[in-house]
Design a protein around this motif. Structure first.
Motif, short mmCIF file in Angstrom:
data_model
loop_
_atom_site.label_atom_id
_atom_site.label_comp_id
_atom_site.label_asym_id
_atom_site.label_seq_id
_atom_site.Cartn_x
_atom_site.Cartn_y
_atom_site.Cartn_z
N ARG A 27 5.37 7.69 12.84
CA ARG A 27 5.00 6.37 12.30
C ARG A 27 5.09 5.31 13.39
O ARG A 27 4.26 4.40 13.43
CB ARG A 27 5.87 6.01 11.10
N ARG A 54 2.75 5.91 -3.00
CA ARG A 54 3.83 6.75 -3.55
C ARG A 54 3.60 6.97 -5.05
O ARG A 54 3.99 7.99 -5.59
CB ARG A 54 5.20 6.14 -3.26
N THR A 87 0.84 -1.20 0.00
CA THR A 87 0.00 0.00 0.00
C THR A 87 0.88 1.26 0.00
O THR A 87 0.51 2.26 -0.60
CB THR A 87 -0.98 -0.01 1.19
N ARG A 104 -3.19 -2.17 8.39
CA ARG A 104 -2.48 -1.39 9.41
C ARG A 104 -3.43 -0.86 10.46
O ARG A 104 -3.04 -0.03 11.28
CB ARG A 104 -1.81 -0.20 8.72
N GLY A 116 2.51 -4.08 4.47
CA GLY A 116 2.06 -2.81 5.07
C GLY A 116 0.55 -2.64 5.08
O GLY A 116 0.04 -1.53 5.21
N ILE A 123 -3.13 6.93 6.31
CA ILE A 123 -4.17 7.32 5.36
C ILE A 123 -5.49 6.70 5.83
O ILE A 123 -5.48 5.62 6.42
CB ILE A 123 -3.80 6.81 3.94
N ASP A 151 1.51 10.20 9.26
CA ASP A 151 0.13 9.84 9.65
C ASP A 151 -0.39 8.75 8.73
O ASP A 151 0.01 8.67 7.56
CB ASP A 151 -0.80 11.06 9.51
N GLN A 187 -9.10 -2.19 8.75
CA GLN A 187 -8.55 -2.82 7.54
C GLN A 187 -8.48 -4.34 7.70
O GLN A 187 -8.76 -5.09 6.76
CB GLN A 187 -7.16 -2.25 7.23
N ARG A 216 14.50 8.18 2.68
CA ARG A 216 13.27 8.46 1.92
C ARG A 216 12.67 9.76 2.47
O ARG A 216 13.00 10.15 3.59
CB ARG A 216 12.30 7.28 2.12
P1 AMP Z 1 5.18 2.23 3.92
O1 AMP Z 1 5.82 2.32 2.58
O2 AMP Z 1 4.46 0.92 4.13
O3 AMP Z 1 6.14 2.53 5.04
O4 AMP Z 1 4.05 3.35 3.98
C1 AMP Z 1 4.38 4.72 3.85
C2 AMP Z 1 3.21 5.58 4.34
O5 AMP Z 1 2.05 5.31 3.55
C3 AMP Z 1 2.78 5.31 5.78
O6 AMP Z 1 3.54 6.03 6.71
C4 AMP Z 1 1.31 5.80 5.72
O7 AMP Z 1 1.26 7.21 5.72
C5 AMP Z 1 0.87 5.34 4.34
N1 AMP Z 1 0.30 3.96 4.37
C6 AMP Z 1 0.83 2.85 3.78
N2 AMP Z 1 0.06 1.77 3.99
C7 AMP Z 1 -0.99 2.19 4.75
C8 AMP Z 1 -2.12 1.53 5.31
N3 AMP Z 1 -2.34 0.21 5.15
N4 AMP Z 1 -3.00 2.28 6.04
C9 AMP Z 1 -2.80 3.61 6.21
N5 AMP Z 1 -1.74 4.28 5.73
C10 AMP Z 1 -0.84 3.59 4.99
#
Ligand code: AMP
Length: 180
Positions: free
Chosen positions: A134, A36, A31, A82, A79, A53, A51, A86, A123
């Motif tokens: 996070r 991204r 996700t 979360r 991911g 989403i 934060d 979900q 990143r």
């Molecule tokens: P990640 O690449 O998995 O570290 O995700 C990067 C960012 O995307 C997280 O810090 C959240 O802001 C958002 N994000 C990714 N996956 C989720 C999810 N399943 N639920 C909510 N936000 C997400």
């Protein structure tokens, strides 16, 4: 279905790639990667701050991605889920027969260790504040997912993520061996 859980920096993306290799054949849905690529400005702002989403936006995005796949037999979530909401949605899909019951892998690791790893990764959201936020979100929204899944008769396998990628991969493969 595989669900990879763990703090940012635990190595979920690396393990997802290893499980995606031809002979294993797991199709990863990250996700974070989807966001991204496709995030709205508001979603980008939330991601930069560390934060989460909103659940309905994430679920909608995952649902649309699943519709694009020819088969859901070997889907790996990186991911996601979360939050308990979900996770509820995932179990609804399983109950409806859309996907097999998940093998859940919780990649546990010390916060200080991943903080160092994240700084090397550099990143955009890997600032001190972003990382701290996070971690908070993980404790508040994501850790309860583990208890939620266990209450619903799903084993959460604990994987020590403070090892080389190959050693972590071997531990994961051991959890995927069908048990009779
Ligand atoms: P990640 O690449 O998995 O570290 O995700 C990067 C960012 O995307 C997280 O810090 C959240 O802001 C958002 N994000 C990714 N996956 C989720 C999810 N399943 N639920 C909510 N936000 C997400």
């Amino acid at each position: 279905m595989i669900i990879l859980m763990g703090l940012a920096g635990a190595g979920k993306g690396t393990q997802a790639r290893m499980l995606g290799e031809d002979h294993l054949g797991w199709t990863a849905i990250s996700t974070g990667d989807l966001l991204r690529a496709f995030a709205t400005d508001e979603q980008k702002r939330r991601m930069l701050a560390g934060d989460l989403i909103h659940d309905d936006e994430i679920i909608d995005m995952v649902d649309r991605r699943l519709h694009e796949l020819p088969s859901l037999d070997k889907v790996l979530f990186d991911g996601f889920p979360r939050s308990v909401r979900q996770a509820e949605w995932v179990l609804e899909q399983v109950a409806a027969g859309r996907m097999p019951k998940p093998v859940v892998l919780h990649m546990y690791i010390d916060e200080q260790v991943v903080r160092t790893r994240l700084k090397d990764r550099a990143r955009a959201d890997d600032t001190d504040e972003g990382i701290t936020r996070r971690f908070e979100e993980y404790r508040k929204a994501t850790e309860p997912v583990i208890a939620y899944l266990e209450q619903h008769d799903i084993t959460v396998n604990q994987i020590n993520a403070d090892q080389t990628p190959d050693a972590v991969h071997q531990d994961i493969l051991a959890c995927l061996v069908p048990r009779g």
